[in-house]
Design an enzyme around this catalytic site. Structure first.
Site, short mmCIF file in Angstrom:
data_model
loop_
_atom_site.label_atom_id
_atom_site.label_comp_id
_atom_site.label_asym_id
_atom_site.label_seq_id
_atom_site.Cartn_x
_atom_site.Cartn_y
_atom_site.Cartn_z
CD GLU A 284 -2.50 -1.94 -0.59
OE1 GLU A 284 -2.62 -0.05 -0.67
OE2 GLU A 284 -3.26 -2.03 -1.10
CB CYS A 318 -1.15 7.45 2.58
SG CYS A 318 -2.50 6.74 3.41
P1 NAP Z 1 9.08 5.02 3.61
O1 NAP Z 1 10.10 6.08 3.70
O2 NAP Z 1 8.38 4.09 2.21
O3 NAP Z 1 9.23 3.91 4.51
C1 NAP Z 1 8.55 2.33 4.80
C2 NAP Z 1 8.77 1.92 5.11
O4 NAP Z 1 9.88 0.93 4.83
C3 NAP Z 1 9.64 1.96 6.81
O5 NAP Z 1 9.69 0.66 6.99
C4 NAP Z 1 11.80 1.87 5.96
O6 NAP Z 1 12.39 2.27 6.67
C5 NAP Z 1 10.99 0.64 5.04
N1 NAP Z 1 12.45 0.40 4.00
C6 NAP Z 1 12.67 1.83 3.81
N2 NAP Z 1 13.65 1.26 2.84
C7 NAP Z 1 13.14 -0.24 2.56
C8 NAP Z 1 13.91 -1.12 1.23
N3 NAP Z 1 14.66 -0.84 0.84
N4 NAP Z 1 13.03 -2.14 2.27
C9 NAP Z 1 12.55 -2.81 2.90
N5 NAP Z 1 12.05 -1.97 3.18
C10 NAP Z 1 12.61 -0.32 3.57
O7 NAP Z 1 7.74 5.92 4.16
P2 NAP Z 1 7.22 5.89 4.97
O8 NAP Z 1 8.05 7.68 5.11
O9 NAP Z 1 7.89 5.67 6.19
O10 NAP Z 1 5.99 6.79 5.19
C11 NAP Z 1 5.26 7.85 4.41
C12 NAP Z 1 4.19 6.77 3.00
O11 NAP Z 1 3.85 6.16 3.08
C13 NAP Z 1 4.18 8.16 2.10
O12 NAP Z 1 4.15 7.62 0.44
C14 NAP Z 1 2.43 7.51 2.39
O13 NAP Z 1 1.60 7.71 1.39
C15 NAP Z 1 2.44 5.96 2.47
N6 NAP Z 1 1.37 5.49 2.97
C16 NAP Z 1 0.23 4.92 2.41
C17 NAP Z 1 -0.90 4.17 3.37
C18 NAP Z 1 -1.74 3.39 2.57
O14 NAP Z 1 -2.31 2.84 3.07
N7 NAP Z 1 -1.49 3.59 0.97
C19 NAP Z 1 -0.86 4.13 4.49
C20 NAP Z 1 0.11 5.37 5.08
C21 NAP Z 1 1.30 6.21 4.48
P3 NAP Z 1 13.08 3.22 7.20
O15 NAP Z 1 12.26 3.96 8.02
O16 NAP Z 1 14.31 2.81 8.29
O17 NAP Z 1 13.91 3.58 6.06
#
Ligand code: NAP
Length: 515
Positions: A284, A318
């Protein structure tokens, strides 16, 4: 079937009793500040030298230190979960559901301290933190209820053979949640995997490891087996690829940005040496959500919905609205009303702890990225409200309203994930729909209109996972508005539903000839 289900009710913080309990919880948080949070692998608490520092976005104060998991320890966690799967997968659904029901009780018992930690670590205000806790309760109660149904198996046509079709768990899941809902999204992703009989390794966001730790501790206390519940904080860049590519990882449940989601999807598709399955990926991802306002809309109501969707929790949901597409004859009036709403929010900007209407953005990187977009906005439109920011004490950015933005501008197409709203003028409702659909995303959308023909058209042609009319685009409630996006917003998993659980199950058809 859903008749027995009731959504959890948020605490009323106008009551002295609730305010007092939350203040006491903040005092407890203060007393706990600076602690070290170990990994949890197979029930063992493991401290590592390298630490992830959890920082308050409101004050930049250090909240605690999460131990950072190495690839070697991640391998140990996955193998531990794999071993635990042998018995947990055979544990009757009734017992798994009992653990989940017990978890719900524990979340309720620990409500104030969980709310307080969420306020401190993610920068939410009181209502937002407790609203999230209610969402977590709703997820757990819905998944418990759905598992009871799924445990009955699939209904089949009667034959003269002895047949049944049962749902069985699939293996070890890597759970990778975002920072913005550290209890409900992280919790929902973990609980759905556990109740379906799978084992998890949870790599929380590096911004919110403490709330995740407290949740995982409660999972153990609820009776989920130690080997099934593994907590391994670590930076995505260090262990992210490793856990996704590991041959014993059976599925990845990810919520976060499009960039990371696409990377996971690609890496999970490659079959590793010794791997016996194709991995399932639930992803997601982000959004660029639009709200359309036509000439017949209630403009005040539309402006309130747009401002609330765009600026509450600093635009870091999001589902947040970041583009308003407004018909030209009501454009000026709508902009004025949105500015009035933004002004009210800005007047109450401050820390979540003092329960301000608008708080900080999560960290320095987010602050730098969002303020970069504010500068782009100065070139791509006219900032009619906000546009100021400061990271002197915490990461604060004013609610920023940008008018006269072209439909193809960067701020009208790229996810900003902060309090920046682009308002685009449109000449017709059809054009508005075309622009709404032009980004690569498809998460939420909303239309303010009193014209049935426009509402009908939008129902058919506005391509988003969650579409609303005459209400804001945020605040989806479990089992009222099943949540999940289209296109680059995700695999449309629809959290909270029975279908969601089938992502983590195989269906086994069993037939015995009795003649
Ligand atoms: P993110 O930067 O993509 O990080 C999400 C998770 O992925 C974190 O635990 C991060 O760890 C991990 N991660 C980073 N690089 C990775 C890799 N190479 N392999 C596996 N995992 C990895 O997102 P965020 O800043 O936490 O959240 C904001 C984003 O989430 C926005 O784009 C928002 O729209 C989206 N979101 C979507 C929904 C939905 O239901 N569609 C809901 C909530 C949020 P680290 O923290 O250690 O980097």
């Amino acid at each position: 079937m859903l008749n027995g289900f009731k959504n959890a009710v948020e605490l009323d913080f106008s009551l002295e009793e609730n305010r007092k309990k939350l203040e006491e919880a903040f005092a407890q948080v203060d007393a706990e500040k600076g602690r070290i949070y170990p990994l949890m692998i197979g029930g063992e608490k493991i401290e590592t030298e390298k630490k992830i520092v959890s920082i308050s976005p409101a004050t930049k104060e250090v909240l605690g230190y999460a131990c950072s998991c190495s690839q070697e320890l991640a391998d140990q966690a996955i193998r531990t979960a794999h071993e635990a799967f042998a018995s947990w997968s055979l544990t009757p659904a009734e017992e798994r559901i009992r653990c989940l029901r017990r978890l719900t009780c524990l979340i309720e018992e620990n409500r104030f301290i969980l709310d307080a930690w969420n306020v401190e670590e993610s920068g939410k205000n009181w209502g937002e933190a407790d609203g999230e806790l209610c969402e977590a309760l709703d997820f757990f109660n819905s998944y418990a209820m759905h598992m009871e149904e799924l445990d009955k198996g699939l209904e089949l046509v009667p034959t003269d053979e002895f047949t049944k079709c049962i749902y069985i768990p699939i293996g070890v899941g890597a759970i990778v949640p975002p920072w913005n809902f550290p209890l409900s999204i992280c919790g929902g992703m973990v609980a759905s995997a556990l109740v379906t009989g799978n084992c998890v390794i949870c790599k929380p966001s590096s911004d919110t490891p403490i709330v995740a730790y407290k949740f995982m501790e409660l999972c153990l206390k609820a009776g989920f087996p130690a080997g099934a519940v593994n907590y391994i904080p670590g930076s995505g860049s260090e262990i992210g690829d490793y856990i996704v590519e590991h041959p014993l990882t059976r599925f990845i449940n990810f919520t976060g940005s499009k960039t990371v989601g696409c990377r996971i999807n690609e890496r999970a598709a490659k079959v590793a040496e010794g791997q016996k399955w194709l991995k399932r990926v639930v992803a997601e991802m982000g959004g660029k959500n639009a709200i359309i306002v036509d000439s017949t809309a209630d403009i005040k109501k539309a402006a309130q919905g747009i401002a609330s969707s765009a600026f509450t929790f600093q635009g870091q949901k999001c589902s947040a609205c970041s583009r308003a597409l407004v018909m030209s004859d009501v454009y000026d009036e709508l902009v004025e009303e949105v500015v009035a709403c933004a002004r009210t929010l800005k007047e109450d900007q401050g820390s979540g702890r003092r329960n301000a209407a608008m708080g900080p953005v999560i960290n320095q990187a987010a602050y730098d990225s969002i303020t970069g977009y504010v500068e782009v906005a100065r070139k791509e439109g006219n900032i009619v409200y906000g546009g100021n920011y400061s990271d002197a004490e915490g990461f604060y950015i004013e609610p920023t309203v940008v008018r006269d933005v072209d439909k193809d501008a960067r701020i009208a197409n790229e996810e900003i994930f902060g309090p920046v709203l682009a308002i685009v003028k449109v000449e017709s409702f059809d054009k508005a729909l075309e622009i709404a659909n032009q980004t690569e995303y498809g998460l939420t959308g909303s239309v303010y209109s009193e014209t049935r023909e426009n509402i009908r058209k939008a129902k058919l042609n506005f391509h988003v996972g969650n579409l609303y009319f005459n209400r804001k685009s945020t605040a989806a409630v479990v089992l009222q508005h099943p949540f999940g996006g289209f296109n680059m917003s995700g695999t449309d998993a629809k959290t909270g539903t029975k279908d969601y659980l089938t992502n983590f199950l195989n269906l086994k058809s069993i037939t015995e000839d009795l003649k």
